[in-house]
Design an enzyme around this catalytic site. Structure first.
Site, PDB file in Angstrom:
ATOM      1  N   LYS A 230       0.939  -0.972   0.160  1.00 39.24           N
ATOM      2  CA  LYS A 230       0.054   0.062   0.143  1.00 39.24           C
ATOM      3  C   LYS A 230       0.676   1.163  -0.127  1.00 39.24           C
ATOM      4  O   LYS A 230       2.117   1.207   0.645  1.00 39.24           O
ATOM      5  CB  LYS A 230      -0.910  -0.124   1.194  1.00 39.24           C
ATOM      6  CG  LYS A 230      -1.702   1.075   1.404  1.00 39.24           C
ATOM      7  CD  LYS A 230      -2.720   0.907   2.603  1.00 39.24           C
ATOM      8  CE  LYS A 230      -4.076   1.921   2.811  1.00 39.24           C
ATOM      9  NZ  LYS A 230      -4.538   1.635   3.926  1.00 39.24           N
TER      10      LYS A 230
ATOM     11  N   SER B 154      -9.521   1.592   3.093  1.00 40.34           N
ATOM     12  CA  SER B 154      -8.897   2.568   2.327  1.00 40.34           C
ATOM     13  C   SER B 154      -7.658   1.661   1.544  1.00 40.34           C
ATOM     14  O   SER B 154      -7.055   2.352   0.629  1.00 40.34           O
ATOM     15  CB  SER B 154      -8.094   3.500   3.197  1.00 40.34           C
ATOM     16  OG  SER B 154      -7.214   2.942   3.983  1.00 40.34           O
TER      17      SER B 154
ATOM     18  N   SER C 131      -9.464  -0.650   7.597  1.00 37.01           N
ATOM     19  CA  SER C 131      -8.987  -0.649   6.144  1.00 37.01           C
ATOM     20  C   SER C 131      -8.159  -1.826   5.576  1.00 37.01           C
ATOM     21  O   SER C 131      -8.066  -1.836   4.499  1.00 37.01           O
ATOM     22  CB  SER C 131      -8.207   0.657   6.042  1.00 37.01           C
ATOM     23  OG  SER C 131      -9.002   1.841   5.847  1.00 37.01           O
TER      24      SER C 131
HETATM   25  N1  GLN Z   1     -12.938   3.813   6.695  1.00 30.55           N
HETATM   26  C1  GLN Z   1     -12.179   4.306   7.923  1.00 30.55           C
HETATM   27  C2  GLN Z   1     -11.999   6.004   7.925  1.00 30.55           C
HETATM   28  O1  GLN Z   1     -12.202   6.353   6.706  1.00 30.55           O
HETATM   29  C3  GLN Z   1     -11.250   3.558   8.269  1.00 30.55           C
HETATM   30  C4  GLN Z   1      -9.895   3.796   7.444  1.00 30.55           C
HETATM   31  C5  GLN Z   1      -9.008   3.100   7.837  1.00 30.55           C
HETATM   32  O2  GLN Z   1      -8.773   2.011   8.477  1.00 30.55           O
HETATM   33  N2  GLN Z   1      -7.482   3.358   7.290  1.00 30.55           N
HETATM   34  O3  GLN Z   1     -11.297   6.526   8.505  1.00 30.55           O
END
Ligand code: GLN
Length: 505
Positions: free
Chosen positions: A80, A155, A179
């Site tokens: 990532k 994400s 994420s």
């Molecule tokens: N969807 C969550 C957010 O927008 C989690 C994102 C993540 O785990 N990086 O913060």
């Protein structure tokens, strides 16, 4: 040779060690698929084919000389783009870091290099990991390999699309509020968020430091365990790193695959899709979850419902804590130290250049969170918002602690819904945040949680979440492997029947 891109990583490692295939051949097979498919899929932000082939050839040369190589040597991998990589562009999905080539490797990137893995490229993500669909990326939309009109989760959606689409055998994601688990769930993969502090955060571009944790995304439970073992363990460069032996995970996965869960006490969380808590959940997700719970019972587990009342408050607590920490972490992007700088024409002062850089460099969701977090931390509001959210966080941790008196693991759906159509939630931040309903409690409490595929609904993958006490990551792998083996046996095939590998034509 096309089978190389549908072979799991553990098997690739075996074929490489046995000399039945070379790292260069495996790497080339993946690069060919990336070349053919990634235009449509949009999984990668950066691919350096020459560098990948060069490092594959180095592994092959070392092996030819009889060098003692680890089990991952020569297996390709995707990271990532939140993971800092020496000399390789790293953007965290943001324009504010466009063109930045870090002068060092994140600890996990360095460990994977030492293990002999071959970096295929850096994967797309929501900007600074803020989002659940990868549509907040400043660069491109990523598509779900199961249905190109749907999101791959977020994400870590570039990582999930790459692995599910056969453009990488496995990948690293990061999980702040879900994420790793949610994108794994909606693309039919295994994804594990490790115990907070058990994988080094050194060199991960920080979003919310008390929550961020990197972990594996893979096609099988064993692959996830192998990749996790390679990145886990104490790191003096990360002050929140736990000084604890690397957990034995692959062994737990192998033992779990034998399928005996006799005596395992399983708690089904009422607040996550149970009676009276089904608003916002797909019927198909609830049905697959119930079937998976029944499968656990058939493998010998003792199942009971467990109520965790504070889990209902996880969403509002998370959406104060994470933006608060983000507003502090993102202050370093000032137009001076890294990446983009706007308006530095010799006539503007530092504040103006900083404002212009941030105006242009940050996307709307990142700005929303900085503003929200700054507000929640401001004097006069701190106790009412940030302080209150931290108290809720303590209550959530207590719900877990109480549960561990009676059960060994807690289970729930990973995501309340299957992958939704691209565009469906982009104008509705609250609907986007609702995707995190089931994953946030484990994030706030710092406990490990895995998502394992548990079938399809409307032709799309559904994920099942298994949570365990801190440092009992091995338990997640054991239970997930038992489920995976039982499902594979019932289906007569692996990977939910097939990889949704499509031709670009
Ligand atoms: N969807 C969550 C957010 O927008 C989690 C994102 C993540 O785990 N990086 O913060």
């Amino acid at each position: 040779m096309t089978e190389l891109t549908t072979t799991d990583a553990a098997e690739l490692g075996r074929l490489l060690a046995a000399g039945e295939v070379t790292a260069a051949e495996v790497t080339r097979a993946y690069l060919d698929r990336i070349e053919a498919e990634d235009g449509a899929l949009g999984a990668y932000l950066h691919v350096d084919a020459e560098a990948a082939l060069r490092s594959a050839e180095q592994v092959d040369a070392a092996r030819a000389q009889g060098g003692e190589l680890g089990p991952l040597a020569g297996v390709p991998l995707a990271l990532k783009d939140v993971v800092v990589t020496e000399g390789v562009p790293t953007t965290s999905g943001s324009k504010i870091l466009e063109g930045w080539r870090p002068p060092y490797d994140a600890t996990l990137a360095a460990r994977l290099k030492t293990a002999g893995t071959v970096l295929l490229g850096k994967t797309n993500m929501d900007e600074f990991a803020m989002g659940s669909s990868t549509e907040n990326s400043a660069y491109r939309v990523t598509r779900n390999p199961w249905d190109h009109d749907r999101i791959p989760g977020g994400s870590s959606g570039g990582s999930s699309a790459a692995v599910a689409g056969g453009l990488a055998p496995w990948a690293i994601g990061t999980d702040t509020g879900g994420s790793i688990r949610q994108p794994a769930a909606v693309t039919g993969l295994v994804g594990h968020k490790p115990t907070y502090g058990s994988v080094s955060r050194y060199g991960l571009i920080a979003f919310s430091s008390s929550l961020d944790q990197a972990g594996p995304m893979a096609r099988t439970v064993l692959d996830a365990a192998l990749l996790h073992e390679a990145i886990a363990g104490h790191d003096p460069l990360d002050s929140t790193s736990i000084d604890f032996p690397v957990p034995v995970l692959a062994e737990a996965a192998r033992r779990g695959a034998e399928g005996d869960l006799a005596g395992l006490r399983v708690g089904v969380v009422t607040e996550l899709g149970g009676d009276g808590h089904t608003d916002g959940y797909d019927q198909g997700v609830l049905a697959r979850t119930a079937e998976t719970v029944a499968l656990l019972e058939s493998l010998g587990a003792e199942v009971r419902p467990v109520s965790c009342p504070a889990f209902d408050l996880a969403l509002p607590a998370y959406y104060l804590i994470a933006p608060s920490e983000a507003s502090s972490n993102l202050a370093r992007f000032d137009g001076v130290r890294y990446g983009l700088r706007v308006g530095d024409d010799g006539n503007r002062d530092l504040d103006e250049v900083m404002a212009l850089t941030r105006e242009q460099g940050f996307g709307p969701e990142v700005k929303r969170r900085i503003i929200l977090g700054t507000y929640a931390l401001s004097s006069g509001y701190y106790d009412a918002y940030y302080g209150q959210a931290q108290k809720v966080r303590t209550l959530i941790t207590r719900d877990f602690t109480t549960a561990w008196d009676d059960v060994d693991v807690l289970v729930s759906p990973t995501s309340p819904t299957v992958a939704w159509p691209v565009g469906a939630r982009v104008d509705d931040p609250i609907a986007m945040y609702a995707a995190d309903l089931c994953t946030l409690p484990a994030s706030l409490a710092g406990v490990p949680a895995i998502s394992v595929p548990c079938g399809l609904s409307e032709g799309l993958p559904v994920g099942f979440q298994i949570m365990a006490p801190a440092l009992a990551d091995d338990r997640c792998y054991r239970v997930a492997a038992a489920l995976e083996a039982a499902q594979d046996a019932a289906r007569g095939s692996r990977f939910l029947g097939q990889l949704p590998v499509r031709s670009a034509a």
